[in-house]
Design a protein around this motif. Structure first.
Motif, PDB file in Angstrom:
ATOM      1  N   UNK A   6       0.833  -1.211   0.000  1.00 11.42           N
ATOM      2  CA  UNK A   6       0.000   0.000   0.000  1.00 11.42           C
ATOM      3  C   UNK A   6       0.862   1.254   0.000  1.00 11.42           C
ATOM      4  N   UNK A   7       1.973   1.218   0.699  1.00 12.97           N
ATOM      5  CA  UNK A   7       2.932   2.326   0.670  1.00 12.97           C
ATOM      6  C   UNK A   7       4.329   1.724   0.626  1.00 12.97           C
ATOM      7  N   UNK A   8       5.204   2.353  -0.118  1.00 10.36           N
ATOM      8  CA  UNK A   8       6.547   1.804  -0.300  1.00 10.36           C
ATOM      9  C   UNK A   8       7.535   2.942  -0.527  1.00 10.36           C
ATOM     10  N   UNK A  73      11.317  -7.959 -13.624  1.00  7.97           N
ATOM     11  CA  UNK A  73      11.114  -7.849 -12.179  1.00  7.97           C
ATOM     12  C   UNK A  73      11.898  -8.947 -11.465  1.00  7.97           C
ATOM     13  N   UNK A  74      12.498  -8.590 -10.362  1.00  6.10           N
ATOM     14  CA  UNK A  74      13.230  -9.547  -9.540  1.00  6.10           C
ATOM     15  C   UNK A  74      13.416  -8.927  -8.159  1.00  6.10           C
ATOM     16  N   UNK A  75      13.929  -9.710  -7.238  1.00 11.09           N
ATOM     17  CA  UNK A  75      14.115  -9.220  -5.871  1.00 11.09           C
ATOM     18  C   UNK A  75      15.515  -9.539  -5.389  1.00 11.09           C
ATOM     19  N   UNK A  76      16.017  -8.673  -4.545  1.00  9.76           N
ATOM     20  CA  UNK A  76      17.258  -8.956  -3.840  1.00  9.76           C
ATOM     21  C   UNK A  76      16.877  -9.561  -2.491  1.00  9.76           C
ATOM     22  N   UNK A  77      17.291 -10.809  -2.286  1.00 19.21           N
ATOM     23  CA  UNK A  77      17.031 -11.464  -0.997  1.00 19.21           C
ATOM     24  C   UNK A  77      18.300 -11.417  -0.156  1.00 19.21           C
ATOM     25  N   UNK A  78      18.146 -10.971   1.070  1.00 15.24           N
ATOM     26  CA  UNK A  78      19.267 -10.877   2.013  1.00 15.24           C
ATOM     27  C   UNK A  78      18.915 -11.653   3.269  1.00 15.24           C
ATOM     28  N   UNK A 137      13.518  -9.090   1.903  1.00 16.47           N
ATOM     29  CA  UNK A 137      13.297  -9.052   0.460  1.00 16.47           C
ATOM     30  C   UNK A 137      13.130  -7.604   0.004  1.00 16.47           C
ATOM     31  N   UNK A 138      13.818  -7.258  -1.096  1.00 14.15           N
ATOM     32  CA  UNK A 138      13.735  -5.911  -1.663  1.00 14.15           C
ATOM     33  C   UNK A 138      13.474  -6.042  -3.171  1.00 14.15           C
ATOM     34  N   UNK A 149      15.202   2.096 -13.458  1.00 15.73           N
ATOM     35  CA  UNK A 149      15.033   0.986 -12.527  1.00 15.73           C
ATOM     36  C   UNK A 149      14.527   1.526 -11.195  1.00 15.73           C
ATOM     37  N   UNK A 150      13.571   0.810 -10.610  1.00 19.96           N
ATOM     38  CA  UNK A 150      12.959   1.214  -9.348  1.00 19.96           C
ATOM     39  C   UNK A 150      13.232   0.127  -8.314  1.00 19.96           C
ATOM     40  N   UNK A 151      13.778   0.539  -7.175  1.00 16.94           N
ATOM     41  CA  UNK A 151      14.175  -0.403  -6.130  1.00 16.94           C
ATOM     42  C   UNK A 151      13.441  -0.051  -4.847  1.00 16.94           C
ATOM     43  N   UNK A 152      12.768  -1.043  -4.266  1.00 20.29           N
ATOM     44  CA  UNK A 152      11.897  -0.797  -3.117  1.00 20.29           C
ATOM     45  C   UNK A 152      12.685  -0.778  -1.807  1.00 20.29           C
ATOM     46  N   UNK A 153      13.534   0.221  -1.677  1.00 22.07           N
ATOM     47  CA  UNK A 153      14.310   0.392  -0.454  1.00 22.07           C
ATOM     48  C   UNK A 153      14.962   1.769  -0.480  1.00 22.07           C
ATOM     49  N   UNK A 154      15.204   2.320   0.702  1.00 20.41           N
ATOM     50  CA  UNK A 154      15.913   3.606   0.791  1.00 20.41           C
ATOM     51  C   UNK A 154      17.024   3.551   1.832  1.00 20.41           C
ATOM     52  N   UNK A 155      17.306   2.349   2.361  1.00 21.16           N
ATOM     53  CA  UNK A 155      18.380   2.179   3.329  1.00 21.16           C
ATOM     54  C   UNK A 155      19.729   2.248   2.610  1.00 21.16           C
ATOM     55  N   UNK A 156      20.615   3.097   3.084  1.00 20.41           N
ATOM     56  CA  UNK A 156      21.868   3.358   2.373  1.00 20.41           C
ATOM     57  C   UNK A 156      22.752   2.113   2.249  1.00 20.41           C
TER      58      UNK A 156
END
Length: 205
Positions: A6-8, A73-78, A137-138, A149-156
């Motif tokens: 809903x918000x990202x 589309x894909x995700x970075x899994x950590x 997951x990001x 490219x759009x990445x769903x995270x803002x953590x440096x």
């Protein structure tokens, strides 16, 4: 973070280089080549890599392909193992007490600094092997025709990891679309000097 929430919080990038057709066709294979490696049955502290955005357990893209129209589309899994300091302190003290008892049998009343360091490493490894890694997951959405490219995270720290791993995977460079670079993109590089000389406007007195 799921990009369909809903918000990202999003970080936007442009890809500096021109993306050749051969590279576009090889994106699915490169994602699999640099896919996430599971560490559940190891003592590794951390692992990261690409997974299917539709299912974090799918590292072969067998459930659905990464292509979604003009997007990939894909995700970075950590996955990270975290040891609570209190847990480490407790088990280290147990190990030190046992070591001191054994030393006293040999007429020693102390444990050397090197041995203490070695015991701490052994206890840390033992606890880590018994703890389950915590997954994060990001999501990433790559608009190939627009080179965006759009990445769903803002953590440096995560952004640094993502940018470096993206470059390792595709041999392409990501440039964050900050307001400055967006203005440069709209106005052209000739406007760089004027943009750099702008002063901020404060709307609250």
């Amino acid at each position: 973070m799921p990009i369909l929430s809903a918000s990202v919080g999003l970080t936007r990038y442009r890809i500096v280089e021109e993306v050749e057709d051969d590279l576009i066709r090889s994106i699915p294979n490169l994602l699999v080549k640099y896919a996430f490696k599971d560490i559940d049955h190891t003592a590794e502290e951390r692992s990261f890599g690409w997974v299917n955005m539709d299912d974090m357990l799918d590292d072969k893209w067998s459930i659905s392909p990464p292509e979604k129209g003009q997007y990939y589309t894909f995700s970075l899994r950590l996955d990270t193992r975290r040891i609570q300091p209190a847990v480490l302190k407790k088990h280290l003290q147990i190990a030190l007490n046992h070591e001191l008892e054994e030393a006293k049998k040999e007429g020693k009343n102390f444990i050397s600094r090197d041995r203490k360091r070695e015991l701490k490493e052994q206890v840390t490894l033992k606890i880590r092997a018994r703890s389950l890694p915590i997954p994060a997951i990001f999501d990433a959405v790559w608009n190939v025709p627009d080179n965006r490219l759009y990445f769903a995270c803002s953590n440096s720290k995560v952004l640094d990891m993502f940018e470096e791993y993206f470059t390792d995977t595709f041999e392409l460079t990501l440039e964050p679309l900050t307001p400055f670079f967006l203005a440069m993109d709209m106005l052209g590089e000739d406007a760089a000097q004027k943009l750099e000389s702008l002063d901020p406007t404060y709307f609250v007195g």
